[in-house]
Write an enzyme that holds these catalytic residues in place. Sequence first.
Site, PDB file in Angstrom:
ATOM      1  CG  PHE A 126      -1.766   1.022   1.340  1.00  0.00           C
ATOM      2  CD1 PHE A 126      -3.068   0.803   0.569  1.00  0.00           C
ATOM      3  CD2 PHE A 126      -1.945   1.981   1.985  1.00  0.00           C
ATOM      4  CE1 PHE A 126      -3.984   1.817   0.766  1.00  0.00           C
ATOM      5  CE2 PHE A 126      -2.968   3.013   2.380  1.00  0.00           C
ATOM      6  CZ  PHE A 126      -4.034   2.889   1.614  1.00  0.00           C
ATOM      7  CG  LEU A 128      -1.492   6.785   1.863  1.00  0.00           C
ATOM      8  CD1 LEU A 128      -2.180   7.732   0.610  1.00  0.00           C
ATOM      9  CD2 LEU A 128      -2.377   6.381   2.826  1.00  0.00           C
ATOM     10  CB  SER A 135      -1.964  10.517  10.111  1.00  0.00           C
ATOM     11  OG  SER A 135      -1.116   9.694  10.873  1.00  0.00           O
ATOM     12  CD  GLN A 342       7.862  -1.162  36.751  1.00  0.00           C
ATOM     13  OE1 GLN A 342       8.626  -0.909  35.659  1.00  0.00           O
ATOM     14  NE2 GLN A 342       8.454  -0.827  37.854  1.00  0.00           N
ATOM     15  CG  HIS A 344       8.844 -10.211  32.756  1.00  0.00           C
ATOM     16  ND1 HIS A 344       7.346 -10.008  32.614  1.00  0.00           N
ATOM     17  CD2 HIS A 344       9.136 -11.603  32.406  1.00  0.00           C
ATOM     18  CE1 HIS A 344       6.803 -11.076  32.206  1.00  0.00           C
ATOM     19  NE2 HIS A 344       7.979 -11.906  31.988  1.00  0.00           N
ATOM     20  CD  GLU A 369      -3.403   0.127   8.487  1.00  0.00           C
ATOM     21  OE1 GLU A 369      -4.561   0.399   8.592  1.00  0.00           O
ATOM     22  OE2 GLU A 369      -2.777  -0.837   8.371  1.00  0.00           O
TER      23      GLU A 369
END
Length: 392
Positions: A126, A128, A135, A342, A344, A369
């Site tokens: 795509f 774009l 955006s 956090q 972990h 996107e």
Amino acid sequence: MYSGNPDVPDDVLADVLAQVRDFVRERVVPREVEIMETDAIPADLRAAAAEMGLFGYAIPQQWGGLGLDLVQDVELAMELGYTSLSLRSMFGTNNGIAGQVLVGFGTDEQREAWLPRLAAGDVASFALTESGAGSDPAGMRTTATRDDDGGWVIEGTKQWITNAPDADLLVTFARMRPAPETGRGIGVFLVPTTADGVEVAAKDAKMGQEGSRTATVGFSGVRVGPEALVGDDGAAGYRAAMTSLARGRIHLAALAVGTAQRALDESVAFASTATQGGTVVGDFQLVQAMIAEQQTGVLAGRALVRDAARLYVTGEDRRIAPSAAKLYCTEMVGKVADLAVQVHGGTGYMREVPVERIYRDVRLMRLYEGTSEIQKLIIGGGLVRAAKDRSA
């Protein structure tokens, strides 16, 4: 009211989801470190995904796809989000923003030429985004100028194009010269990557999502025939972009929910087994509070995604709900991933620990996107405009 997809009954969908869940958890999850270290999806996993029909799961069955609608798509996305996001990126544009442009706006000839190929494993990108048009495509500078034979000459540069190094087809957005009398003047063109003048740069080096290949694409005097213009008129381009992005936002929201579920599962597994000072980490109330926040976010995100998908399929809301779902779920997964690190402790900061990779991978979800800021403008502006219309 959503009454189901007659082409894919519930029992068929259940079988598809079971197969994908097994594939993701039994075959892909054990190789996540390999994917991260090699920055590539192994060839056997790619072949398996193609054989399962994942390159065309949202392409209608008449063109060789599985034919899932968006309500079903989000259930699949939540399964795919449980592992390295680069796996889904490999075929995401086929089913999402690139493929849906063809499904929704292409001519019969264009669909017949490309959709069966995409469903079988060819790749579409795509094209774009540009340096000044991310955006919001209104700032696009790439041009398509009509030549004397009725064809088009494309000039410009696109950046961060997913799957560009592997693409067979570039679904390319460009400003039309001369501009059509209706619409925004943005056309969509089907450009094979083999066309003279197409140059795909080396793959980008990114913070995360290793294995997902993006690159800059240059168009230098690229000539395509009149049949390359998607749709019957030039007004289709901008509508195609906005429609495809809205649908894709719900898919990405579902993907975020799947990743948040994985981060939550990793947190619970660690907290229930690791010890600190002789005490199981999960017995500490503040750790339990972090896990509670994660679980709440996952449950809320899952409900929002399912509702937004239903509203999109029925046509009740194809603008506000997609943006609300993407905004909430991609912000939510960032918080859940942060809490997972956090929980972990220092272990969560170590490379090859799943939550460390997840923490890096999900940061992109608030950007592509449509950034979180763009989603807020769409939601807020749309509600205000609707209120003004009602009171006029």
